[in-house]
Design an enzyme around this catalytic site. Structure first.
Site, mmCIF file in Angstrom:
data_model
loop_
_atom_site.group_PDB
_atom_site.id
_atom_site.type_symbol
_atom_site.label_atom_id
_atom_site.label_comp_id
_atom_site.label_asym_id
_atom_site.label_seq_id
_atom_site.Cartn_x
_atom_site.Cartn_y
_atom_site.Cartn_z
ATOM 1 N N ARG A 217 0.849 -1.188 0.000
ATOM 2 C CA ARG A 217 0.000 0.000 0.000
ATOM 3 C C ARG A 217 0.879 1.230 0.000
ATOM 4 O O ARG A 217 2.075 1.157 0.284
ATOM 5 C CB ARG A 217 -0.925 0.012 1.222
ATOM 6 N N GLU B 205 5.065 8.527 0.534
ATOM 7 C CA GLU B 205 4.584 8.059 -0.762
ATOM 8 C C GLU B 205 5.731 7.537 -1.620
ATOM 9 O O GLU B 205 6.862 8.013 -1.523
ATOM 10 C CB GLU B 205 3.877 9.199 -1.491
ATOM 11 N N HIS B 206 5.428 6.557 -2.453
ATOM 12 C CA HIS B 206 6.377 5.965 -3.397
ATOM 13 C C HIS B 206 7.589 5.367 -2.677
ATOM 14 O O HIS B 206 8.674 5.289 -3.247
ATOM 15 C CB HIS B 206 6.842 7.009 -4.424
ATOM 16 N N ARG B 207 7.392 4.963 -1.419
ATOM 17 C CA ARG B 207 8.455 4.386 -0.589
ATOM 18 C C ARG B 207 9.572 5.388 -0.291
ATOM 19 O O ARG B 207 10.681 5.006 0.089
ATOM 20 C CB ARG B 207 9.057 3.130 -1.242
ATOM 21 N N LEU B 208 9.288 6.670 -0.446
ATOM 22 C CA LEU B 208 10.268 7.704 -0.094
ATOM 23 C C LEU B 208 10.024 8.117 1.359
ATOM 24 O O LEU B 208 9.576 9.227 1.664
ATOM 25 C CB LEU B 208 10.152 8.896 -1.052
#
Length: 212
Positions: A9, A189-192
């Site tokens: 997610r 977000e975006h694994r950042l």
């Protein structure tokens, strides 16, 4: 078997900016813990404590944080438990607060030191009486024949202490984990993800941002 590799997610609940990171990690920890408590999350003070045995094998278990201040993080346990035996041999431990529903976690490394008997007694006497009795019942981490053995022992001890105070068991105590590092992780977000680590240098804290 069900497929789990595609379970994922996005993390969108918050960010942690450099300007929001104080010089004292305990200030940030306190602020985050207040957010967690206000969220009505179950067991907001639950933390995983990792220890290592004499063969270098790590073990983890969940305990409850009972106090924290600038000196460290406090928990209580049976002093004959596996975790206590590990700490007696190697006091280097790590702690993780897994606040998944808020997309936050805090990871601590440090040294566990026994609390004074006065501190242990003060906390023990504040516990509900059934919790005090339960401390007498379980020889933590040792094999038992059946749950009924625990229940029978609990009933026996409850009758024994029915009309008086429950004394502190000699095998029950607590530890303060004096931190050497504290890392804060905020999902992004975006694994950042946002990660900041505090490291104790002499008596001061230094902190830096880590790549996600």
């Amino acid at each position: 078997m069900s497929e789990i590799s595609d379970i994922r997610r996005e993390y969108t609940l918050g960010e942690l900016h450099s300007e929001d990171v104080p010089s004292d990690p305990m200030v940030l920890f306190n602020a985050w813990l207040e957010v967690v408590r206000d969220s009505k999350m179950q067991d907001p003070t639950a933390m995983s404590v990792a220890t290592v045995d004499e063969n270098g094998q790590p073990f983890q278990r969940i305990v409850l944080l009972k106090r924290f201040d600038n000196d460290g993080f406090v928990f209580f346990t049976n002093l004959e438990s596996r975790k206590a035996q590990h700490i007696a041999n190697n006091a280097q431990v790590s702690i993780l607060f897994p606040w998944h529903s808020l997309e936050k976690q805090v990871a601590v490394t440090g040294v566990a030191e026994p609390l004074s008997k006065a501190e242990v007694i003060k906390y023990f006497m504040s516990r509900p009486k059934d919790s005090q009795i339960a401390a007498w019942v379980s020889k933590q981490s040792s094999p038992i024949s059946a749950r009924q053995a625990l229940e029978s022992k609990f009933a026996e001890m409850k009758a024994k202490f029915a009309n008086g105070d429950v004394p502190l068991p000699k095998f029950w105590g607590g530890y303060i984990v004096r931190p050497k590092s504290i890392e804060f992780w905020q999902g992004g977000e975006h694994r950042l993800h946002d990660r900041f680590i505090y490291t104790k240098v002499a008596e001061a804290w230094e902190h830096s941002r880590l790549a996600p």
